[in-house]
Each structure stands twice: as C-alpha cells, then as structure tokens.
Scaffold this motif. Structure first.
Motif, mmCIF file in Angstrom:
data_model
loop_
_atom_site.group_PDB
_atom_site.id
_atom_site.type_symbol
_atom_site.label_atom_id
_atom_site.label_comp_id
_atom_site.label_asym_id
_atom_site.label_seq_id
_atom_site.Cartn_x
_atom_site.Cartn_y
_atom_site.Cartn_z
ATOM 1 N N VAL A 97 37.407 18.223 30.698
ATOM 2 C CA VAL A 97 38.145 18.117 29.436
ATOM 3 C C VAL A 97 38.641 16.683 29.318
ATOM 4 O O VAL A 97 39.443 16.230 30.139
ATOM 5 C CB VAL A 97 39.339 19.090 29.402
ATOM 6 C CG1 VAL A 97 40.103 18.943 28.090
ATOM 7 C CG2 VAL A 97 38.864 20.528 29.581
ATOM 8 N N ALA A 98 38.170 15.963 28.319
ATOM 9 C CA ALA A 98 38.530 14.556 28.165
ATOM 10 C C ALA A 98 40.009 14.399 27.845
ATOM 11 O O ALA A 98 40.592 15.209 27.126
ATOM 12 C CB ALA A 98 37.686 13.916 27.066
ATOM 13 N N ASN A 99 40.600 13.341 28.399
ATOM 14 C CA ASN A 99 42.016 13.050 28.198
ATOM 15 C C ASN A 99 42.185 11.794 27.353
ATOM 16 O O ASN A 99 41.477 10.807 27.564
ATOM 17 C CB ASN A 99 42.700 12.807 29.542
ATOM 18 C CG ASN A 99 42.739 14.048 30.404
ATOM 19 O OD1 ASN A 99 43.710 14.781 30.386
ATOM 20 N ND2 ASN A 99 41.685 14.280 31.178
ATOM 21 N N PRO A 100 43.134 11.770 26.425
ATOM 22 C CA PRO A 100 43.402 10.551 25.671
ATOM 23 C C PRO A 100 43.804 9.401 26.600
ATOM 24 O O PRO A 100 44.440 9.618 27.631
ATOM 25 C CB PRO A 100 44.578 10.945 24.765
ATOM 26 C CG PRO A 100 44.465 12.431 24.615
ATOM 27 C CD PRO A 100 43.956 12.901 25.945
ATOM 28 N N PHE A 101 43.404 8.208 26.214
ATOM 29 C CA PHE A 101 43.768 6.958 26.877
ATOM 30 C C PHE A 101 43.074 6.733 28.220
ATOM 31 O O PHE A 101 43.465 5.838 28.966
ATOM 32 C CB PHE A 101 45.293 6.837 27.041
ATOM 33 C CG PHE A 101 46.041 7.055 25.755
ATOM 34 C CD1 PHE A 101 45.668 6.378 24.596
ATOM 35 C CD2 PHE A 101 47.090 7.955 25.681
ATOM 36 C CE1 PHE A 101 46.342 6.582 23.396
ATOM 37 C CE2 PHE A 101 47.767 8.172 24.484
ATOM 38 C CZ PHE A 101 47.387 7.484 23.342
ATOM 39 N N CYS A 102 42.063 7.517 28.540
ATOM 40 C CA CYS A 102 41.220 7.205 29.713
ATOM 41 C C CYS A 102 39.806 7.739 29.476
ATOM 42 O O CYS A 102 39.210 8.360 30.344
ATOM 43 C CB CYS A 102 41.818 7.748 31.000
ATOM 44 S SG CYS A 102 42.105 9.533 31.014
ATOM 45 N N PHE A 160 40.659 25.408 29.978
ATOM 46 C CA PHE A 160 40.487 24.701 28.711
ATOM 47 C C PHE A 160 39.020 24.386 28.414
ATOM 48 O O PHE A 160 38.603 24.366 27.264
ATOM 49 C CB PHE A 160 41.292 23.396 28.714
ATOM 50 C CG PHE A 160 42.720 23.560 28.289
ATOM 51 C CD1 PHE A 160 43.075 24.477 27.306
ATOM 52 C CD2 PHE A 160 43.727 22.797 28.858
ATOM 53 C CE1 PHE A 160 44.391 24.626 26.906
ATOM 54 C CE2 PHE A 160 45.045 22.937 28.466
ATOM 55 C CZ PHE A 160 45.373 23.858 27.483
ATOM 56 N N SER A 161 38.249 24.142 29.472
ATOM 57 C CA SER A 161 36.838 23.785 29.266
ATOM 58 C C SER A 161 36.043 24.934 28.664
ATOM 59 O O SER A 161 34.950 24.726 28.130
ATOM 60 C CB SER A 161 36.202 23.350 30.592
ATOM 61 O OG SER A 161 36.059 24.447 31.484
ATOM 62 N N HIS A 162 36.586 26.163 28.742
ATOM 63 C CA HIS A 162 35.909 27.330 28.181
ATOM 64 C C HIS A 162 36.516 27.788 26.852
ATOM 65 O O HIS A 162 36.013 28.732 26.235
ATOM 66 C CB HIS A 162 35.953 28.490 29.182
ATOM 67 C CG HIS A 162 35.212 28.221 30.454
ATOM 68 N ND1 HIS A 162 33.834 28.155 30.517
ATOM 69 C CD2 HIS A 162 35.658 27.960 31.716
ATOM 70 C CE1 HIS A 162 33.460 27.897 31.755
ATOM 71 N NE2 HIS A 162 34.552 27.766 32.503
ATOM 72 N N LEU A 204 46.783 18.467 24.683
ATOM 73 C CA LEU A 204 46.752 17.087 25.142
ATOM 74 C C LEU A 204 47.352 16.125 24.115
ATOM 75 O O LEU A 204 47.956 15.112 24.487
ATOM 76 C CB LEU A 204 45.319 16.678 25.481
ATOM 77 C CG LEU A 204 44.726 17.398 26.698
ATOM 78 C CD1 LEU A 204 43.235 17.143 26.814
ATOM 79 C CD2 LEU A 204 45.443 16.965 27.969
ATOM 80 N N SER A 205 47.196 16.437 22.829
ATOM 81 C CA SER A 205 47.781 15.582 21.794
ATOM 82 C C SER A 205 49.298 15.597 21.868
ATOM 83 O O SER A 205 49.958 14.574 21.630
ATOM 84 C CB SER A 205 47.319 16.029 20.402
ATOM 85 O OG SER A 205 45.944 15.772 20.230
ATOM 86 N N CYS A 214 50.363 13.540 24.975
ATOM 87 C CA CYS A 214 50.105 12.101 24.842
ATOM 88 C C CYS A 214 50.720 11.482 23.588
ATOM 89 O O CYS A 214 50.471 10.312 23.289
ATOM 90 C CB CYS A 214 48.601 11.848 24.853
ATOM 91 S SG CYS A 214 47.812 12.291 26.426
ATOM 92 N N GLY A 215 51.514 12.248 22.846
ATOM 93 C CA GLY A 215 52.214 11.700 21.699
ATOM 94 C C GLY A 215 51.385 11.519 20.450
ATOM 95 O O GLY A 215 51.860 10.966 19.446
ATOM 96 N N LEU A 216 50.161 11.987 20.471
ATOM 97 C CA LEU A 216 49.286 11.793 19.308
ATOM 98 C C LEU A 216 49.714 12.653 18.125
ATOM 99 O O LEU A 216 49.451 12.300 16.972
ATOM 100 C CB LEU A 216 47.835 12.092 19.692
ATOM 101 C CG LEU A 216 47.242 11.066 20.664
ATOM 102 C CD1 LEU A 216 45.919 11.564 21.227
ATOM 103 C CD2 LEU A 216 47.049 9.721 19.981
ATOM 104 N N ASP A 217 50.376 13.772 18.399
ATOM 105 C CA ASP A 217 50.899 14.576 17.298
ATOM 106 C C ASP A 217 52.016 13.827 16.575
ATOM 107 O O ASP A 217 52.119 13.872 15.339
ATOM 108 C CB ASP A 217 51.395 15.927 17.805
ATOM 109 C CG ASP A 217 52.505 15.803 18.845
ATOM 110 O OD1 ASP A 217 52.552 14.765 19.554
ATOM 111 O OD2 ASP A 217 53.332 16.728 18.944
#
Length: 243
Positions: A91-96, A208-210, A220-221, A224-227
C-alpha cells in the motif's frame, strides 16, 4: 565472524565480495538482501537523481547481488534468498512514493524468481517489514530538512505532517533485533513461507491491500494531513470564485 564491504550499486564491489566469500568459505548458503535507502518528499518534487538512487539501491542493487549469488546456489543445488521488501510495497504511502515503488518492484521480481529457482531447490522468501527502528529513516531526514528549508514545497502548509511521517517508524516500531529474531525464526524453517510480514502496521497494511483504494486513501490522507490540505484548497477555490 568477518565483515566485508559491499556496495550493491557497484558491480565490481559485488564481484569482489562474492569472490572473497567463495575463496574463504567455498559456498554461500544464505543471502539476505537488506540494503536500502528511503526519502520523504512530495512525489512531484523529488529530484530525479535522488529517485534514481533509490531505485538503483533498493531494486537494481538487490537484483545484481541476487544474480551473482544465485548462480553459485544453482551449482550447489541449494540455498535460501531473503529479500527485504516492505508493507509500503503493498500500500503506497504519501511522501515516499519512490521507496514504495522500489519495494513493489522487489516483490514482483522476487515472486517470479521464487518460481524459477524452485527446480534447483533454492528458496526465495520476501520479507515485508512494518515499522522497525533502524537508521533507514534517520539517514533520509537531513535531506528532507534541506529540501523543506532550501527549496520550499507546494505542501508547505502541511509541512509538520511530512516531518511527522519521517519519524513514524522510530516512534512506533519494534527494534531491529526484535524484527531480526522474528524473521530468522520464520525463514529458517524447513519450508519457509513465500511471504513473511511482521512489526507494527504489517497486518493493517496487508488488510488494506485487499480493500478498495478509497479505504487506504482515507486512512493515509488523514495521517499525512492531506485531508486538511484538501480543505484549505477547497476554501481558497471557493473564495476565488466568489471574487
């Protein structure tokens, strides 16, 4: 126990290291590919050179070491190859993003390798750590701070979340020794698993991957504060339309 220097991005270094081991020991039974680097940066702002360095180390470095050692194991008709992936490859993470991409590539490449080496009685295990306290994150923090302070970022308003993201593993992770002990127990079985995951967040990321993408995106948003950034941008857009 002897320690040899090995630069996984240097073909000469790989050849010399393998040749020295074979000269001293005459065989290689286990290979653990755990060399790696990471980054903390908005995806579109990561310099190309830094992105390529991540792929060269985490993916092509792993490939080149594996190729050199696997040929020896094929002649022996035995061996164990342990590839250090990551739950971030699930599961990809923001900022990396580039780190996540490199680990996803490791997973796919190693899955194919496992099937190809099975006829020679060589086992390939993909290890997917969650949060582990290592120097991986610490080594990336100075460059992150330099980028934030010198270059600025489109994500300046959530700067503290980018910084917090870089300390997440150190604050919540298990020690490297704890993870190593768990991994050794798993991979040294007579029939080791094709995939092994451990440490905090490992189980959650596998779940989460499923799930539908919106579930991991939402979780994750928020972390990571994206919301919060989305709310700011929405208010600004509404204000501009009202003028």
């Amino acid at each position: 126990m002897s320690i040899l220097e090995l630069d996984v991005t240097n073909d000469r270094s790989i050849k010399d290291c393998v040749a020295t081991i074979m000269s001293n020991e005459g065989h290689i039974d286990i290979l653990v590919n755990n060399a790696g680097i990471t980054h903390y940066s908005p995806t579109i702002e990561l310099p190309d050179a830094e992105g390529r360095a991540i792929i060269d180390t985490n993916f092509f470095g792993l490939i080149n070491v594996t190729k050199a050692v696997s040929k020896i194991m094929i002649d022996q008709r035995s061996g164990l190859i342990v590839q250090l992936g990551s739950v971030s490859g699930l599961v990809a993470n923001p900022f990396c993003a580039m780190y996540c991409a490199s680990k996803a590539a490791v997973h796919a490449w190693s899955d194919a390798l496992r099937m190809e080496l099975a006829p020679f009685d060589i086992k390939v295990v993909i290890v997917k750590p969650g949060c582990v306290k290592t120097e991986l994150a610490n080594n990336a923090i100075p460059e992150m701070n330099l980028r934030l302070d010198s270059y600025g970022t489109l994500y300046e308003r959530i700067r503290e979340y980018i910084i917090k993201r870089s300390t997440y593993s150190q604050e919540r992770g298990i020690t490297a020794k704890q993870f190593a002990d768990q991994t050794i127990t798993a991979v040294l079985r007579d029939n080791p698993p094709a995939h092994f995951a451990a440490a905090p967040l490992a189980t959650l990321m596998r779940i989460f991957s499923h799930l539908p993408s919106w579930a991991s995106d939402y979780f994750l948003s928020r972390i990571c504060g994206l919301d919060k950034l989305a709310q700011m941008v929405k208010r600004e857009t509404q204000h501009q339309h009202q003028q």
